[in-house]
Write a protein that holds these residues in place. Structure first.
Motif, PDB file in Angstrom:
ATOM      1  N   SER A 220      83.131 -48.641 -35.290  1.00 13.68           N
ATOM      2  CA  SER A 220      82.640 -47.121 -35.621  1.00 13.68           C
ATOM      3  C   SER A 220      81.817 -47.225 -36.631  1.00 13.68           C
TER       4      SER A 220
ATOM      5  N   GLN B 161      77.984 -48.024 -35.445  1.00 16.84           N
ATOM      6  CA  GLN B 161      77.694 -46.683 -34.726  1.00 16.84           C
ATOM      7  C   GLN B 161      77.519 -45.634 -35.597  1.00 16.84           C
ATOM      8  N   LEU B 162      78.201 -45.222 -36.496  1.00 14.30           N
ATOM      9  CA  LEU B 162      77.843 -44.249 -37.414  1.00 14.30           C
ATOM     10  C   LEU B 162      76.296 -44.500 -38.245  1.00 14.30           C
ATOM     11  N   LEU B 163      76.510 -45.744 -38.776  1.00  8.14           N
ATOM     12  CA  LEU B 163      75.369 -46.090 -39.731  1.00  8.14           C
ATOM     13  C   LEU B 163      74.016 -46.397 -38.965  1.00  8.14           C
ATOM     14  N   GLU B 164      74.314 -46.741 -37.804  1.00  9.82           N
ATOM     15  CA  GLU B 164      73.026 -47.028 -36.777  1.00  9.82           C
ATOM     16  C   GLU B 164      72.608 -45.649 -36.110  1.00  9.82           C
TER      17      GLU B 164
ATOM     18  N   ASP C 242      74.147 -42.384 -36.319  1.00  7.95           N
ATOM     19  CA  ASP C 242      74.692 -41.020 -36.443  1.00  7.95           C
ATOM     20  C   ASP C 242      75.041 -40.894 -38.026  1.00  7.95           C
ATOM     21  N   ARG C 243      74.118 -40.964 -38.810  1.00  4.39           N
ATOM     22  CA  ARG C 243      74.468 -40.716 -40.351  1.00  4.39           C
ATOM     23  C   ARG C 243      74.516 -39.212 -40.451  1.00  4.39           C
TER      24      ARG C 243
ATOM     25  N   GLY D 192      76.350 -37.331 -38.888  1.00  7.64           N
ATOM     26  CA  GLY D 192      77.708 -37.157 -38.427  1.00  7.64           C
ATOM     27  C   GLY D 192      78.548 -37.695 -39.461  1.00  7.64           C
ATOM     28  N   ALA D 193      78.176 -38.930 -39.941  1.00  6.62           N
ATOM     29  CA  ALA D 193      79.212 -39.627 -41.034  1.00  6.62           C
ATOM     30  C   ALA D 193      79.055 -38.582 -42.442  1.00  6.62           C
ATOM     31  N   GLN D 194      78.133 -38.050 -42.772  1.00  2.00           N
ATOM     32  CA  GLN D 194      78.023 -37.123 -43.770  1.00  2.00           C
ATOM     33  C   GLN D 194      78.849 -36.094 -43.574  1.00  2.00           C
ATOM     34  N   ARG D 195      78.952 -35.484 -42.364  1.00  2.00           N
ATOM     35  CA  ARG D 195      79.542 -34.225 -42.026  1.00  2.00           C
ATOM     36  C   ARG D 195      81.079 -34.649 -41.998  1.00  2.00           C
ATOM     37  N   LEU D 196      81.473 -35.878 -41.536  1.00  2.00           N
ATOM     38  CA  LEU D 196      82.686 -36.168 -41.403  1.00  2.00           C
ATOM     39  C   LEU D 196      83.278 -36.568 -42.958  1.00  2.00           C
ATOM     40  N   SER D 197      82.364 -37.227 -43.660  1.00  2.00           N
ATOM     41  CA  SER D 197      82.789 -37.291 -45.146  1.00  2.00           C
ATOM     42  C   SER D 197      83.043 -35.934 -45.806  1.00  2.00           C
ATOM     43  N   GLN D 198      82.280 -34.727 -45.742  1.00  2.00           N
ATOM     44  CA  GLN D 198      82.532 -33.625 -46.310  1.00  2.00           C
ATOM     45  C   GLN D 198      83.832 -32.863 -45.653  1.00  2.00           C
ATOM     46  N   ALA D 199      83.886 -33.048 -44.339  1.00  2.00           N
ATOM     47  CA  ALA D 199      85.066 -32.102 -43.876  1.00  2.00           C
ATOM     48  C   ALA D 199      86.429 -32.948 -44.296  1.00  2.00           C
TER      49      ALA D 199
ATOM     50  N   ALA E 201      84.430 -32.682 -36.525  1.00  2.00           N
ATOM     51  CA  ALA E 201      83.542 -34.033 -37.435  1.00  2.00           C
ATOM     52  C   ALA E 201      84.128 -35.363 -36.930  1.00  2.00           C
TER      53      ALA E 201
ATOM     54  N   PRO F 110      82.967 -43.229 -32.204  1.00  5.97           N
ATOM     55  CA  PRO F 110      83.034 -43.626 -30.652  1.00  5.97           C
ATOM     56  C   PRO F 110      84.507 -43.668 -30.182  1.00  5.97           C
TER      57      PRO F 110
END
Lengths: 202, 202
Positions: free
Chosen positions: A30, A33-36, A38-39, A41-48, B15, B20
């Motif tokens: 995961s 995948q996020l770093l490569e 979907d950054r 998405g990762a940022q959005r998840l962090s905020q959410a 989010a 994955p």
């Protein structure tokens, strides 16, 4: 194990393992995948996550998730029937019932089921809150806990409390053959319950 | 679908689906689990994600994840053998090799494999960076891409580039019967490769 990852990556891989069903391997996958790919998405998840943790608490009336201090959308809706109360184990069960039925009454979320071995008794399931709900103008309590051993035990406890101490009419959702199910593919316990719970149709 | 969740919860459920293998159902389950039982974990994950996104980039020498602008731990280590270069598909492969072998040379991470249908060609795999690495004092290139069709195609491309254009000695990790594997449980392709790749022992 040799650690060849930079600290921020190791920390992310460990932190991801707080998610249910995520171990070291899938956490690693995961993170990559996020770093490569979907950054954003990762940022959005962090905020959410940060926002959910700081904003969300439980509705003081039904224990559903709601913004801290506020009663939830359903409890606040004046068009809903305040005399019917459905008892469910999880918030997700409310979504399922809302989508599948035309029930538009109130809910109470136990947030689990009786499980003495895990230290979950009536106190953890909001017994006090439930009792004070039952003192209101509730006419029917519909118990929709799961059809598991724990769900049945929980249903028994809630039902007895509602009937004996508060004199409320108590019903339980029906268990039986699922719609579309062939009789010979249904397990014996379900079939036995469907049989003993048969209803007159003519 | 009726939405009975407060906005912060709906947003968290959406989010979480950037991970994955996580769909609406498991995102919902994860959200409930975090809010109900592990708010500390959720907070930590939120911070780890934000930090990883802002801090992590790729090592300019080997494309491994590293703090932005810095070369990674392995490339920066002067005790490592700078004349050997292992080519892998993913950062996780480096961890596997470091843990299982006593190889202590350099790495180059392709971050994928050739896959023309997905638009992944040499350019996306860092061909330019790899070429400039090969111009350095590399004596042996060890290709450790996967034993899949794409991995083999990638190995062929890297091998040809290293051999033809840079005159470097190129090897490929061995494919064959896994240690502990019974012959009659090994698939035919693997057995055929093990057979054709047999080595003299006396």
């Amino acid at each position: 194990m040799t650690n060849v990852f930079p600290p921020a990556l190791s920390e992310l891989i460990i932190a991801l393992q707080c998610l249910p069903g995520v171990g070291p391997k899938s956490a690693q996958r995961s993170a990559f995948q996020l770093l490569e790919r979907d950054r954003g998405g990762a940022q959005r998840l962090s905020q959410a996550l940060a926002q959910a943790v700081s904003l969300l608490g439980h509705c003081p009336r039904c224990r559903m998730f709601s913004e801290t201090g506020n009663i939830c959308q359903i409890c606040a809706d004046p068009r809903r029937d305040a005399t019917a109360l459905v008892i469910v184990e999880n918030p997700a069960d409310i979504v399922a019932i809302e989508n599948a039925t035309d029930y538009r009454g109130m809910y109470f979320v136990l947030m689990g089921h009786l499980s003495p071995l895990d230290g979950i008794g009536p106190g953890q399931l909001g017994a006090q809150q439930l009792e004070s709900r039952l003192d209101e103008a509730i006419k029917e309590v519909i118990i929709a806990t799961g059809a598991t051993i724990e769900g049945e035990a929980t249903a028994h406890w809630v039902g007895e409390m509602a009937r004996r101490h508060h004199g409320v009419h108590v019903t339980r959702i029906a268990h039986g053959v699922p719609v579309g199910g062939d009789l010979d593919y249904v397990d014996g316990t379900t079939l036995a319950r469907a049989f003993s719970g048969r209803r007159e149709i003519f």
